[in-house]
Design a protein around this motif. Structure first.
Motif, PDB file in Angstrom:
ATOM      1  N   LYS A   1       5.640  10.928  -1.166  1.00 17.75           N
ATOM      2  CA  LYS A   1       4.692  12.427  -1.152  1.00 17.75           C
ATOM      3  C   LYS A   1       5.921  14.014  -1.360  1.00 17.75           C
ATOM      4  CE  LYS A   1       0.708  12.429   1.012  1.00 17.75           C
ATOM      5  NZ  LYS A   1       0.548  11.225   2.529  1.00 17.75           N
ATOM      6  N   LEU A   2       6.898  13.357  -1.460  1.00 16.35           N
ATOM      7  CA  LEU A   2       8.114  14.330  -1.505  1.00 16.35           C
ATOM      8  C   LEU A   2       8.035  14.739  -3.273  1.00 16.35           C
ATOM      9  CD1 LEU A   2      11.365  13.439   0.565  1.00 16.35           C
ATOM     10  CD2 LEU A   2       9.775  15.116   0.959  1.00 16.35           C
TER      11      LEU A   2
ATOM     12  N   GLU B   1       5.628   5.856   8.298  1.00 16.22           N
ATOM     13  CA  GLU B   1       4.214   7.086   8.647  1.00 16.22           C
ATOM     14  C   GLU B   1       5.719   7.759   7.527  1.00 16.22           C
ATOM     15  OE1 GLU B   1       3.122   9.407  11.875  1.00 16.22           O
ATOM     16  OE2 GLU B   1       2.335   7.422  12.314  1.00 16.22           O
ATOM     17  N   ALA B   2       6.733   7.690   7.708  1.00 12.83           N
ATOM     18  CA  ALA B   2       7.791   8.481   7.315  1.00 12.83           C
ATOM     19  C   ALA B   2       7.659   7.963   5.521  1.00 12.83           C
ATOM     20  CB  ALA B   2       9.600   7.667   8.054  1.00 12.83           C
TER      21      ALA B   2
ATOM     22  N   THR C   1      -1.850   2.452   3.920  1.00 13.35           N
ATOM     23  CA  THR C   1      -1.785   3.761   3.757  1.00 13.35           C
ATOM     24  C   THR C   1      -0.649   4.218   2.607  1.00 13.35           C
ATOM     25  OG1 THR C   1       0.330   3.868   5.595  1.00 13.35           O
ATOM     26  CG2 THR C   1      -1.570   4.304   6.229  1.00 13.35           C
TER      27      THR C   1
ATOM     28  N   CYS D   1       5.639   6.616   3.756  1.00 12.27           N
ATOM     29  CA  CYS D   1       4.740   7.889   3.100  1.00 12.27           C
ATOM     30  C   CYS D   1       4.707   9.196   2.740  1.00 12.27           C
ATOM     31  CB  CYS D   1       2.885   7.871   3.930  1.00 12.27           C
ATOM     32  SG  CYS D   1       1.853   6.136   4.128  1.00 12.27           S
ATOM     33  N   SER D   2       5.294   9.771   3.855  1.00 12.09           N
ATOM     34  CA  SER D   2       5.497  10.903   3.977  1.00 12.09           C
ATOM     35  C   SER D   2       6.611  11.335   2.640  1.00 12.09           C
ATOM     36  CB  SER D   2       6.431  11.701   4.923  1.00 12.09           C
ATOM     37  OG  SER D   2       5.886  11.166   6.065  1.00 12.09           O
ATOM     38  N   PHE D   3       7.658  10.267   3.017  1.00 14.51           N
ATOM     39  CA  PHE D   3       8.550  10.103   1.068  1.00 14.51           C
ATOM     40  C   PHE D   3       7.820  10.204   0.306  1.00 14.51           C
ATOM     41  CE2 PHE D   3      10.876   7.873  -1.019  1.00 14.51           C
ATOM     42  CZ  PHE D   3      11.814   7.689  -1.638  1.00 14.51           C
TER      43      PHE D   3
END
Length: 163
Positions: free
Chosen positions: A142-143, A135-136, A62, A138-140
């Protein structure tokens, strides 16, 4: 505990090539007196000869691919990691298999005035990637807000890495 990240050197770039991104960041770092005049040309040359693209799929399918560009300590005046979120994926040659290309969406540019610590800083980046919840992470990746990127790194990187 060593501090590697500073909110005045977190970038989000909409440039379309390695050279353009490197130039954009170089001009700001030069203005801040963190690198020498010769930094850019040496960074580009080193990237050509020793690619820094990193396929993160072995860590997690991911995660996006990243690159960790850097140059010799003679061209930098500080030690820090410069996070650069790319709005457009940019091709880098793979660090492990230089004939392969990867599409990086995030850069951790290393500035290291103390040459011996280079491998340690690379290891610290990998420790961070391996230890943070996927997951964290992946979010990071995208920032697109420099302050949010800095806050995440300040919280998670410094906590996970003991210098």
């Amino acid at each position: 505990m060593k501090k590697f990240f500073f909110n005045d050197t977190v970038y989000v770039s909409d440039k379309q090539s390695q050279t353009e991104v490197f130039e954009e960041v170089f001009h700001d770092l030069l203005k801040k007196e963190l690198v020498t005049e010769d930094f850019l040309i040496n960074l580009l040359e080193r990237e050509r000869n020793y690619p820094t693209g990193l396929d993160l799929s072995p860590v997690s399918e991911t995660l996006p691919d990243i690159a960790i560009p850097h140059t010799e300590s003679a061209f930098v005046k500080t030690t820090r990691i410069i996070p650069i979120k790319l709005k457009h994926d940019i091709l880098f040659h793979n660090m492990i298999s230089p004939s392969e290309q990867i599409a990086a969406s995030f850069l951790f540019m290393i500035l290291n005035e103390n040459g011996e610590a280079q491998a340690g800083m690379l290891a610290d980046i990998m420790d961070f990637i391996n230890s943070v919840d996927k997951e964290a992470l992946c979010s990071f990746f995208k920032l697109e807000d420099t302050e949010a990127i800095y806050q995440f790194l300040d919280k998670h990187f410094n906590m996970e890495v003991s210098a």
